[in-house]
Design a protein around this motif. Structure first.
Motif, mmCIF file in Angstrom:
data_model
loop_
_atom_site.group_PDB
_atom_site.id
_atom_site.type_symbol
_atom_site.label_atom_id
_atom_site.label_comp_id
_atom_site.label_asym_id
_atom_site.label_seq_id
_atom_site.Cartn_x
_atom_site.Cartn_y
_atom_site.Cartn_z
ATOM 1 N N ALA A 97 0.751 -1.210 -0.028
ATOM 2 C CA ALA A 97 0.094 -0.068 0.084
ATOM 3 C C ALA A 97 0.602 1.129 -0.017
ATOM 4 O O ALA A 97 1.990 1.290 0.759
ATOM 5 C CB ALA A 97 -0.856 0.047 1.213
ATOM 6 N N GLY A 98 0.483 2.218 -0.643
ATOM 7 C CA GLY A 98 1.122 3.495 -0.754
ATOM 8 C C GLY A 98 2.103 3.854 -1.818
ATOM 9 O O GLY A 98 2.499 4.626 -2.070
ATOM 10 N N SER A 100 4.112 3.732 -5.646
ATOM 11 C CA SER A 100 3.740 4.014 -7.068
ATOM 12 C C SER A 100 4.107 3.354 -8.067
ATOM 13 O O SER A 100 5.123 2.666 -7.946
ATOM 14 C CB SER A 100 4.264 5.597 -7.218
ATOM 15 O OG SER A 100 5.652 5.626 -6.957
ATOM 16 N N SER A 116 -3.258 -1.077 -8.898
ATOM 17 C CA SER A 116 -3.745 -0.035 -8.017
ATOM 18 C C SER A 116 -4.674 -0.573 -6.892
ATOM 19 O O SER A 116 -4.976 0.113 -5.908
ATOM 20 C CB SER A 116 -4.831 0.363 -8.993
ATOM 21 O OG SER A 116 -5.762 1.498 -8.813
ATOM 22 N N GLY A 120 -3.656 0.760 -3.095
ATOM 23 C CA GLY A 120 -4.772 1.546 -2.507
ATOM 24 C C GLY A 120 -4.799 2.889 -2.776
ATOM 25 O O GLY A 120 -4.285 3.638 -3.525
ATOM 26 N N GLN A 121 -5.602 3.614 -1.786
ATOM 27 C CA GLN A 121 -5.904 5.268 -2.065
ATOM 28 C C GLN A 121 -4.717 5.902 -1.771
ATOM 29 O O GLN A 121 -4.626 6.923 -2.404
ATOM 30 C CB GLN A 121 -7.002 5.629 -0.987
ATOM 31 C CG GLN A 121 -8.468 4.678 -1.266
ATOM 32 C CD GLN A 121 -9.477 5.456 -0.308
ATOM 33 O OE1 GLN A 121 -9.128 6.016 0.383
ATOM 34 N NE2 GLN A 121 -10.623 4.933 -0.343
ATOM 35 N N THR A 122 -3.753 5.654 -1.246
ATOM 36 C CA THR A 122 -2.479 6.188 -1.000
ATOM 37 C C THR A 122 -1.273 6.023 -1.899
ATOM 38 O O THR A 122 -0.399 6.890 -2.065
ATOM 39 C CB THR A 122 -2.006 6.143 0.584
ATOM 40 O OG1 THR A 122 -1.599 4.673 0.676
ATOM 41 C CG2 THR A 122 -3.010 6.524 1.710
ATOM 42 N N GLY A 123 -1.662 4.970 -3.098
ATOM 43 C CA GLY A 123 -0.629 4.770 -3.931
ATOM 44 C C GLY A 123 -1.100 5.380 -5.317
ATOM 45 O O GLY A 123 -1.949 6.469 -5.095
ATOM 46 N N LYS A 124 -0.421 5.125 -6.290
ATOM 47 C CA LYS A 124 -0.419 5.625 -7.664
ATOM 48 C C LYS A 124 -0.393 4.803 -8.702
ATOM 49 O O LYS A 124 0.837 3.903 -8.446
ATOM 50 C CB LYS A 124 0.503 7.017 -7.676
ATOM 51 C CG LYS A 124 0.466 7.552 -8.957
ATOM 52 C CD LYS A 124 1.332 8.881 -9.036
ATOM 53 C CE LYS A 124 1.349 9.532 -10.392
ATOM 54 N NZ LYS A 124 2.397 10.708 -10.419
ATOM 55 N N ASP A 151 -14.150 -1.174 -3.628
ATOM 56 C CA ASP A 151 -12.784 -1.132 -3.474
ATOM 57 C C ASP A 151 -12.080 -1.367 -4.849
ATOM 58 O O ASP A 151 -11.406 -0.728 -5.464
ATOM 59 C CB ASP A 151 -12.264 -2.038 -2.522
ATOM 60 C CG ASP A 151 -12.442 -1.786 -1.228
ATOM 61 O OD1 ASP A 151 -12.644 -0.404 -0.894
ATOM 62 O OD2 ASP A 151 -12.518 -2.515 -0.334
ATOM 63 N N ARG A 158 -8.619 5.117 -10.135
ATOM 64 C CA ARG A 158 -7.507 5.966 -9.676
ATOM 65 C C ARG A 158 -6.477 5.779 -10.784
ATOM 66 O O ARG A 158 -5.266 6.712 -10.837
ATOM 67 C CB ARG A 158 -6.864 5.086 -8.497
ATOM 68 C CG ARG A 158 -7.919 5.558 -7.223
ATOM 69 C CD ARG A 158 -7.056 5.280 -5.815
ATOM 70 N NE ARG A 158 -6.534 3.963 -5.770
ATOM 71 C CZ ARG A 158 -7.416 3.043 -5.068
ATOM 72 N NH1 ARG A 158 -8.544 3.476 -4.622
ATOM 73 N NH2 ARG A 158 -7.297 1.819 -5.055
#
Length: 261
Positions: A97-98, A100, A116, A120-124, A151, A158
């Motif tokens: 998680a997190g 890029s 993706s 998760g939401q904190t990644g790219k 999810d 994203r």
């Protein structure tokens, strides 16, 4: 480009507007469907590939079959990850998680979707695709496909799609821009059991990874460059990749270059 766009017969206004939008974005002819068959359109316009816009979105009809956005194996792989099972790509990337990820060869976006979901939401995740029609279909699906699992839907939304060749994108990035740089080039040796890939072969850039692009990828990556390939070819040897990961009985292997920028 060997391509025209049309609609289903008797299209709604929304379908016709999407077809016109696709024609404008891709700079290809829009042809009203009327009562013509796809065979007739191919003959009339001397083309092989036709984008047919339906109420569910665009479908590309190639000589190898139909190409449209779908989750392919991403859905099963995500389900396995949720259940604590091993994913060879995630392991090769050491993805958490997190992080890029720059996917240099987006294609069906299967690997980008899995990545993706994991970051998760904190990644790219950014996906590059040099084929204009593949990039359009991928981006349309990622922005419009809705899954029962929120999810998964959020993982699709994203992903950022860039229509460009990977080398052109990489050379303009600062060093250490992404944790992982990933390549999944069109396999030199087709996996004939994979019917999902057959239509893609009529649309995709099938050039191998250039050594110059790999050099740039190693500059851009903070942690590692990962290359996906089939067994029994010389791509890893050609590129000087010696660390190979993957399942013992899998037809797919992952070459890993650890970078220390």
């Amino acid at each position: 480009m060997d391509l025209i766009v049309t609609t289903i017969q008797s299209p709604s206004q929304a379908v016709e507007e999407l077809a016109l939008q696709i024609a404008s974005v891709l700079q290809i002819p829009f042809v009203p469907r009327e009562r013509f068959s796809l065979i007739a359109l191919r003959n009339n316009y001397q083309i092989d590939n036709i984008v047919v816009v339906t109420k569910n979105g665009p479908v590309v009809h190639t000589l190898g079959g139909e190409y449209f956005f779908h989750l392919n194996m991403a859905e099963l792989r995500i389900k396995n990850i949720i259940n604590g099972k091993h994913d060879h790509m995630v392991a090769a990337m050491m993805l958490t998680a997190g992080m890029s990820v720059l996917d240099c060869t987006l294609g069906l976006a299967t690997d980008a979707v899995v990545a993706s979901f994991v970051v998760g939401q904190t990644g790219k995740v950014v996906g590059l695709e040099s084929s204009p029609i593949i990039a359009f279909i991928a981006n349309y699906g990622l922005q419009n496909f809705t899954h029962d699992n929120l999810d998964v839907t959020e993982a699709l939304r994203r992903i950022q799609v860039q229509r460009t060749h990977c080398h052109d994108y990489l050379i303009n990035l600062p060093a250490n821009s992404f944790d992982i740089v990933f390549f999944d080039p069109m396999f030199r040796q087709p996996i004939h059991s994979s019917s999902n890939l057959k239509p893609l072969r009529y649309l995709a850039n099938n050039q191998p990874i250039a050594e110059s692009a790999l050099t740039e990828a190693c500059r851009v990556a903070k942690k590692r460059v990962v290359i996906k390939e089939t067994n029994h070819n010389n791509e890893f040897e050609r590129l000087g990749v010696t660390t190979i990961c993957g399942g013992k009985y899998s037809s797919i292997q992952y070459g890993v270059i650890k970078v220390d920028n």
